[in-house]
Design an enzyme around this catalytic site. Sequence first.
Site, short mmCIF file in Angstrom:
data_model
loop_
_atom_site.label_atom_id
_atom_site.label_comp_id
_atom_site.label_asym_id
_atom_site.label_seq_id
_atom_site.Cartn_x
_atom_site.Cartn_y
_atom_site.Cartn_z
N HIS A 112 -0.17 -2.27 2.50
CA HIS A 112 0.92 -1.55 1.84
C HIS A 112 2.28 -1.92 2.47
O HIS A 112 3.04 -1.05 2.93
CB HIS A 112 0.71 -0.04 1.90
N ARG A 143 0.35 0.35 -7.45
CA ARG A 143 -0.33 1.56 -7.01
C ARG A 143 -1.83 1.32 -7.12
O ARG A 143 -2.32 0.73 -8.08
CB ARG A 143 0.08 2.78 -7.86
#
Length: 308
Positions: free
Chosen positions: A271, A223
Amino acid sequence: MTLTVLFSARPALWDDYRTVLPAALSAEGIAARLVRMADPAEVDYIVYAPNDDLTDFAPFTRAKAVLSLFAGVERIVGNPTLTQPLCRMVDPALCEGMVEWVTAQVLRHHLWLDRNIGRRAWVQEAPPLARDRRVTMLGLGELGLAAARMLRALNFRVTGWSRSPKTDAGFPTFHGEDGLKPALEGAEIVVTLLPDTPATRGILDARSLGWLAPGAAVINPGRGPLIEDAALLAALDAGQVGHATLDVFHTEPLPPEHPFWARADVTVSPHIAAVSRPATAATVIAANIRRAEAGETLLHRVDRARGY
């Protein structure tokens, strides 16, 4: 009885799931209609990914669970209107993808593969063997543990850290605030696979980056908020960190003006380290609905206090 399953996600995901999810429910023996809109009072389950159309869960008084399509639930877990059970996505294919991505990036840095890109010189430099390379895995949940075990199978000197003790990892582990420094001290490659919680945000800051071996590689598929951007940039400028490979960011997509884009010592990955693949994610969702209908315990239910 035919269940009503609300699919609440970005429109682009609808085409991915509109066929495979009903097929997975049917394979589990569940009669259901998958819809994008419905009277909240008639909805039995919500299949969810962050979107602007559903932020108030209070009207869904009949819903038995909210089933996330993503592994991370930080954008929903703190929603005060969400009183239904919340389950995160734990998909074997997602785990496989993460293990492959992490292994590839660790090997890339371990073998110095970038050094010869564009180099017009014959310099015979051999990297150390994996058994002499110290790798630290921050986060020993399902994804972190699987990736760490793969690296250990390749003979890397793996050390792990987690918030709570892990006794069966198969390699040395540390835990808690006191265990962070010994886990990171001297690490040449660090991989972060922690959830985004108040306890993990900024875990790689100026102080902890200073514990690494000089020139260490930082790999973050976890994250974005796990790393303080300013501290990482300063560590790169100082040579304390030699390269950062980042798949996640504080703001996504990463803004064009962000300094990460312009640096040769930062690799930006959009991502993609581990994504939910519709064919397999649908089977996970369907299996959980079958369990709920049978009165069995929901799998991968989120602990609201811990945030994951």
